[in-house]
Design a protein around this motif. Structure first.
Motif, short mmCIF file in Angstrom:
data_model
loop_
_atom_site.label_atom_id
_atom_site.label_comp_id
_atom_site.label_asym_id
_atom_site.label_seq_id
_atom_site.Cartn_x
_atom_site.Cartn_y
_atom_site.Cartn_z
N ILE A 1 59.36 -56.01 -44.43
CA ILE A 1 59.07 -57.42 -44.10
C ILE A 1 57.93 -57.47 -43.09
O ILE A 1 57.02 -58.30 -43.19
CB ILE A 1 60.36 -58.12 -43.58
N GLY A 2 57.97 -56.55 -42.14
CA GLY A 2 56.88 -56.46 -41.17
C GLY A 2 55.54 -56.23 -41.86
O GLY A 2 54.51 -56.81 -41.48
N ALA B 1 50.18 -58.35 -43.76
CA ALA B 1 49.27 -58.76 -44.83
C ALA B 1 48.98 -60.27 -44.74
O ALA B 1 47.84 -60.72 -44.91
CB ALA B 1 49.86 -58.40 -46.19
N LEU B 2 50.02 -61.01 -44.46
CA LEU B 2 49.88 -62.48 -44.35
C LEU B 2 48.89 -62.83 -43.24
O LEU B 2 48.00 -63.66 -43.41
CB LEU B 2 51.27 -63.05 -44.05
N ARG B 3 49.03 -62.15 -42.12
CA ARG B 3 48.12 -62.43 -41.00
C ARG B 3 46.69 -62.01 -41.30
O ARG B 3 45.75 -62.49 -40.69
CB ARG B 3 48.64 -61.76 -39.71
N MET C 1 51.52 -71.01 -32.20
CA MET C 1 52.21 -69.86 -31.62
C MET C 1 52.58 -70.12 -30.16
O MET C 1 53.63 -69.73 -29.69
CB MET C 1 51.35 -68.60 -31.69
N ASN C 2 51.71 -70.86 -29.42
CA ASN C 2 51.99 -71.13 -28.02
C ASN C 2 53.34 -71.76 -27.79
O ASN C 2 54.02 -71.48 -26.83
CB ASN C 2 50.92 -72.08 -27.45
N PRO D 1 57.84 -61.17 -32.43
CA PRO D 1 56.89 -62.17 -32.93
C PRO D 1 56.26 -61.76 -34.27
O PRO D 1 55.92 -62.62 -35.08
CB PRO D 1 55.82 -62.23 -31.83
N ALA D 2 56.14 -60.47 -34.51
CA ALA D 2 55.55 -60.02 -35.77
C ALA D 2 56.46 -60.37 -36.96
O ALA D 2 56.05 -60.29 -38.11
CB ALA D 2 55.31 -58.52 -35.74
#
Ligand code: FCB
Length: 465
Positions: free
Chosen positions: A387-388, A393-395, A1-2, A16-17
């Protein structure tokens, strides 16, 4: 992510989400009966939806699927359209009656050739092919012999699955057996508002069992025949909420939840049918033969989830969505994106999920084509929020592998006919002209931004090595 901090211009345009892993599969979805048309051409047999469309009053606008989006004749153009969106994947279904007109016996070379060109056309454009075997359009000849209520249809389906895999299997990325067995069983055989229009709870439950059994048997047969792509099933799932905290509403919600989710998921994951639902069904429970449950519980290579809305359950007066605080789509479905995240997290908690895709998500809105544009801001908002929810859920660790928009095109929305438009591409049914709606342009931009973010991250990583 950095690494993303290295590309501030992109970050300023992309929340970013909304950044998904580079290998996340973005796609668009359709089904054969809803888009193909060419209903009586090149040897296609009659399906139960051809027949159902002729029942007076069955389809809201009195329409049928004879022409639909004329996709059968516009294959190359439509494949170009998919490629132009920047997606990686296309989910489509095979019309059983096009490839095996009587549902058993002889295969139709012209039908097989059409899907061969479809799969090859996807490959040539670098697109993944996600095939569904049964998106509801059972050959009428099989319905005449009892349809899904008859146990022998299970064997017909296994033959069909093997034939399709034999002809098309090499070009596929994934295969799913059934689309939304709950809909086939309940709307087709209990409520009777979808083909074949039967109204019997007992028949519906027998149908649900045969669909599950045919799924398991087909998966096992496909594996024995050497088919090694991820294979699974597509379920329509939703969070169910009681309309009030009253015990009767809560109890009814528990049963409806059982009928919609656990009735399918429990046996698929080897737990058999849920006891509470079985007891509730009483004499309407299906006939299950020894060994059936083992056959159903084949390991899943993937799971598809179709999500549109939530369901609010009341034991008394039916819940009135028009009194809902939530906005509604043109189908009068409540827009409830957080329900998708809740649902995915619940599934992850309760079942050992394989690679999971949202195989359908989208909304019908009252689109207007004006000067060559459709400003469907409401659909963009719908897609963005859902989609958000998938990203969330993915995170949280849900094994989400992809997301497919329903639908590529405006199309035949079953009992609603052509009046309800789900496409990110507008179809003018007079001219068959396709026009990208703003939502399609938005999706394309989102995917371009994803790609740029990943490219920048890769470059950054290389630069620092
Ligand atoms: C799903 C169906 C799909 C489409 C959407 C709106 O239940 O699978 O074909 O009609 O609803």
């Amino acid at each position: 992510m950095n690494r993303l901090a290295d590309s501030p211009a992109l970050l300023s345009t992309l929340d970013p989400a909304m950044i998904f892993p580079a290998d996340f599969v973005w796609g668009v979805a359709t089904s054969a009966a809803q888009i193909e048309g060419a209903a009586r051409e090149d040897g296609r047999g009659e399906s139960i939806w051809d027949r159902f469309c002729r029942v007076p009053g069955a389809i809201a606008d009195g329409s049928d699927i004879d022409v639909a989006c004329d996709h059968y004749h516009r294959l190359e153009q439509d494949l170009d359209l998919i490629a132009s969106l920047g997606v990686k994947a296309y989910r489509f279904s095979v019309s059983w009656s096009r490839v095996q007109p009587a549902g058993s016996g002889a295969w139709n070379p012209k039908g097989l050739d059409f899907y061969g060109r479809l799969v090859e056309g996807l490959r040539a454009r670098g697109l993944q092919a996600h095939l569904t075997l049964n998106h509801w359009d059972l050959p009428q000849a099989l319905q005449d012999e009892g349809g899904w209520a008859a146990r022998h249809t299970v064997d017909r389906f296994v033959e069909y699955a093997l034939g399709v895999a034999d002809h098309l299997g090499d070009g596929l990325t994934s295969l799913t057996t059934h689309n939304e067995p709950w809909v086939v069983a309940m709307l087709g055989h209990d409520h009777g508002i979808f083909a074949p229009g039967i109204k019997s709870r007992a028949t519906a439950m027998q149908v649900s069992h045969h669909l599950l059994l045919s799924h398991g048997r087909a998966l096992r047969a496909l594996r024995s025949a050497g088919f090694d792509k991820p294979a699974g099933i597509v379920l329509n799932l939703a969070p169910l909420l009681p309309a009030t905290p009253a015990p009767a509403d809560v109890a009814k919600t528990r049963i409806e939840d059982g009928l919609l989710l656990r009735w399918y998921l429990d046996p698929l994951f080897g737990r058999g049918y849920p006891q509470d639902v079985w007891e509730h069904l009483g004499a309407d429970a299906p006939r299950v033969e020894p060994g059936d449950l083992d056959e159903i519980a084949q390991p899943l290579g993937m799971l598809g989830i179709n999500y549109y809305s939530r369901s609010v359950v009341s034991a008394g007066t039916p819940y009135d969505v028009h009194a809902s605080p939530l906005p509604l789509t043109d189908m009068d479905w409540e827009i409830y994106p957080q329900g998708l995240a809740e649902l995915l997290l619940r599934l992850h908690r309760d079942y050992p999920l394989p690679s999971t895709y949202v195989t359908e998500n989208g909304g019908a809105f009252p689109d207007r084509l004006v000067d060559g544009r459709v400003h469907d801001a409401d659909r963009i908002e719908y897609l963005r929020e859902h989609i958000g929810a998938v990203g969330m859920a993915l995170r949280q660790g849900v094994p989400m592998a992809g997301y497919m928009v329903w639908s590529l095109l405006d199309n035949f929305e079953w009992a609603s006919g052509y009046a309800k438009r789900f496409g990110i591409v507008h179809v003018d049914y007079e001219t068959q002209r396709r026009t990208l709606k703003d939502s399609a342009l938005w999706l394309r931009q989102l995917l371009q931004q994803q790609a740029a973010v990943h490219a920048a991250a890769r470059q950054g990583a290389e630069g620092k090595c």
